[in-house]
Design an enzyme around this catalytic site. Sequence first.
Site, PDB file in Angstrom:
ATOM      1  N   LYS A   1       8.311  -3.237  15.648  1.00 15.42           N
ATOM      2  CA  LYS A   1       8.658  -1.866  15.220  1.00 15.42           C
ATOM      3  C   LYS A   1       9.637  -1.249  16.217  1.00 15.42           C
ATOM      4  CE  LYS A   1       6.539  -1.816  11.393  1.00 15.42           C
ATOM      5  NZ  LYS A   1       7.316  -1.855  10.144  1.00 15.42           N
TER       6      LYS A   1
ATOM      7  N   LYS B   1       1.898  -6.477   9.049  1.00 18.17           N
ATOM      8  CA  LYS B   1       1.405  -5.293   9.778  1.00 18.17           C
ATOM      9  C   LYS B   1       0.064  -5.462  10.488  1.00 18.17           C
ATOM     10  CE  LYS B   1      -0.908  -3.387   5.775  1.00 18.17           C
ATOM     11  NZ  LYS B   1      -1.221  -2.259   4.921  1.00 18.17           N
TER      12      LYS B   1
ATOM     13  N   ASN C   1      -9.302  -4.955   8.887  1.00 22.21           N
ATOM     14  CA  ASN C   1      -9.145  -4.589  10.296  1.00 22.21           C
ATOM     15  C   ASN C   1      -9.190  -3.084  10.458  1.00 22.21           C
ATOM     16  OD1 ASN C   1      -8.629  -7.165  11.548  1.00 22.21           O
ATOM     17  ND2 ASN C   1      -6.742  -7.187  10.358  1.00 22.21           N
TER      18      ASN C   1
ATOM     19  N   THR D   1       2.556   3.602  16.770  1.00 23.86           N
ATOM     20  CA  THR D   1       2.236   2.606  17.780  1.00 23.86           C
ATOM     21  C   THR D   1       3.310   2.569  18.878  1.00 23.86           C
ATOM     22  OG1 THR D   1       1.758   0.275  18.151  1.00 23.86           O
ATOM     23  CG2 THR D   1       3.241   0.713  16.418  1.00 23.86           C
TER      24      THR D   1
ATOM     25  N   ARG E   1     -12.803  -1.947  21.278  1.00 21.59           N
ATOM     26  CA  ARG E   1     -11.928  -3.011  20.776  1.00 21.59           C
ATOM     27  C   ARG E   1     -10.737  -3.139  21.725  1.00 21.59           C
ATOM     28  NH1 ARG E   1      -9.445  -2.391  14.734  1.00 21.59           N
ATOM     29  NH2 ARG E   1      -8.250  -0.737  15.757  1.00 21.59           N
TER      30      ARG E   1
ATOM     31  N   TYR F   1       0.828  -1.218   0.000  1.00 22.39           N
ATOM     32  CA  TYR F   1       0.000   0.000   0.000  1.00 22.39           C
ATOM     33  C   TYR F   1       0.865   1.273   0.000  1.00 22.39           C
ATOM     34  CZ  TYR F   1      -3.438   3.347   1.982  1.00 22.39           C
ATOM     35  OH  TYR F   1      -4.240   4.427   2.230  1.00 22.39           O
TER      36      TYR F   1
ATOM     37  N   TYR G   1       3.424  -7.188  16.835  1.00 25.17           N
ATOM     38  CA  TYR G   1       3.670  -6.260  15.730  1.00 25.17           C
ATOM     39  C   TYR G   1       4.364  -4.991  16.253  1.00 25.17           C
ATOM     40  CZ  TYR G   1       2.783  -2.287  12.749  1.00 25.17           C
ATOM     41  OH  TYR G   1       2.952  -1.130  12.042  1.00 25.17           O
TER      42      TYR G   1
ATOM     43  N   SER H   1       6.142   3.329  13.199  1.00 24.92           N
ATOM     44  CA  SER H   1       4.726   3.582  13.438  1.00 24.92           C
ATOM     45  C   SER H   1       4.526   4.351  14.736  1.00 24.92           C
ATOM     46  CB  SER H   1       4.031   2.222  13.536  1.00 24.92           C
ATOM     47  OG  SER H   1       2.762   2.370  14.107  1.00 24.92           O
TER      48      SER H   1
HETATM   49  N1  UDP Z   1     -12.386   1.283  14.123  1.00 25.58           N
HETATM   50  C1  UDP Z   1     -13.760   1.105  14.222  1.00 25.58           C
HETATM   51  N2  UDP Z   1     -14.361   0.132  13.473  1.00 25.58           N
HETATM   52  C2  UDP Z   1     -13.643  -0.665  12.615  1.00 25.58           C
HETATM   53  C3  UDP Z   1     -12.247  -0.462  12.518  1.00 25.58           C
HETATM   54  C4  UDP Z   1     -11.666   0.513  13.289  1.00 25.58           C
HETATM   55  O1  UDP Z   1     -14.436   1.807  14.981  1.00 25.58           O
HETATM   56  O2  UDP Z   1     -14.236  -1.538  11.981  1.00 25.58           O
HETATM   57  C5  UDP Z   1     -11.740   2.350  14.925  1.00 25.58           C
HETATM   58  C6  UDP Z   1     -10.709   1.813  15.900  1.00 25.58           C
HETATM   59  O3  UDP Z   1     -11.320   1.442  17.114  1.00 25.58           O
HETATM   60  C7  UDP Z   1      -9.785   3.019  16.022  1.00 25.58           C
HETATM   61  C8  UDP Z   1      -9.868   3.693  14.656  1.00 25.58           C
HETATM   62  O4  UDP Z   1     -11.057   3.181  14.043  1.00 25.58           O
HETATM   63  O5  UDP Z   1     -10.298   3.898  16.970  1.00 25.58           O
HETATM   64  C9  UDP Z   1      -8.674   3.387  13.771  1.00 25.58           C
HETATM   65  O6  UDP Z   1      -8.501   2.002  13.724  1.00 25.58           O
HETATM   66  P1  UDP Z   1      -7.436   1.309  12.748  1.00 25.58           P
HETATM   67  O7  UDP Z   1      -7.477  -0.163  13.024  1.00 25.58           O
HETATM   68  O8  UDP Z   1      -7.698   1.744  11.347  1.00 25.58           O
HETATM   69  O9  UDP Z   1      -6.061   1.949  13.193  1.00 25.58           O
HETATM   70  P2  UDP Z   1      -5.274   1.906  14.595  1.00 25.58           P
HETATM   71  O10 UDP Z   1      -6.173   1.376  15.646  1.00 25.58           O
HETATM   72  O11 UDP Z   1      -4.106   1.048  14.327  1.00 25.58           O
HETATM   73  O12 UDP Z   1      -4.900   3.318  14.862  1.00 25.58           O
END
Ligand code: UDP
Length: 347
Positions: free
Chosen positions: A158, A89, A203, A131, A300, A15, A154, A129
């Site tokens: 990093k 990732k 995801n 993260t 989540r 990507y 993951y 990241s």
């Molecule tokens: N998120 C959500 N529904 C989904 C996927 C992600 O509400 O189906 C939310 C997730 O809880 C987070 C934000 O979107 O607050 C970004 O999530 P992503 O997985 O894209 O990135 P990361 O968590 O790694 O920052």
Amino acid sequence: MANKGKILVTGGTGYIGSHTVVELFNAGYEPVVIDNLSNSNIGVIDGIKAITGSLPVFENIDCKDYNSLERFFEKHSDIKAVIHFAASKAVGESVEQPLVYYRNNIVSLINLLQLMPKFGINNIVFSSSCTVYGQPEILPVTEQSPIQPATSPYGSTKQMSETILRDATVADKNLSVVLLRYFNPIGAHPSAEIGELPNGVPNNLLPYVTQTAAGIRKMLRVFGDDYNTPDGSCIRDYINVVDLAKAHVCAINRVLEKKSKKNIEVFNLGTGNGVSVLEIINTFEKATGVKVPYEIAPRRAGDIEQVWADASLANKELGWKAEETLENTLKSAWKWQEKLMAKNKEE
Ligand code: UDP
């Protein structure tokens, strides 16, 4: 345009890798792509050609395989720098298959770092990241913010990769490293020739939004509306993927032109704006005129409540700034989704 030299892009059909290959061509570099196609496909190379008119050299190589990588470097002399994207990732998958993640992400980096000096290559730009910051106490996050213990294998890879690169620069004074800490990359090239290709159920938020808008998924689940944020949903710094790709060109310019006295530097790549999940949905609907059915779901596990970047160091030192609006970025994501659907219909 004058050829500014060969840049090896590992994971160049992925990507962010593919968008970076396009920007390297645009800037007059000659990107050379290696990828094992574990999470991408060879058709991406045609997308790059359609945008730039140039076909990058491509070799199907797995960076975990030291011998193939060595043969590749023997064949392609005069590579000036490496941009190392090739890595796994998916956070959830990394919890289930930690050893696969450590092998993919760590062994590949070590192989590259062992081979680069053998072939006179001293420059590497690495995909890291945000993260690594976990849930920061102070927002926005600067590069000086403390690194928090990783919450997934993951994230661990990093952090370990950053440490490995740092140690390598101590031992080898000729090595120049730029660590780029990405916030949340979204969107696609405005031509819709390349974009994100999620495998199976996405995801990440944006592919889930576009697939729900397209009717492929019934309902987007918003993970939590009871966070301590203005609308209760989580906040992230969503950065346009083309803007992000351009930052890599700036990083390459910087190491090749020896603009810094330091041999390792780290930059946050974000917009500097925090945007909530609900704001993403609303802005997407306004920008595209397409509804995104959603429901509020439980939080989540492992989610960070809110994080966004202080990108002023990258603004100042790299001469780079995120420019695209969120509306246009979301439109580009939708255009790419429509293109994927049209393609699937043809097949
Ligand atoms: N998120 C959500 N529904 C989904 C996927 C992600 O509400 O189906 C939310 C997730 O809880 C987070 C934000 O979107 O607050 C970004 O999530 P992503 O997985 O894209 O990135 P990361 O968590 O790694 O920052």
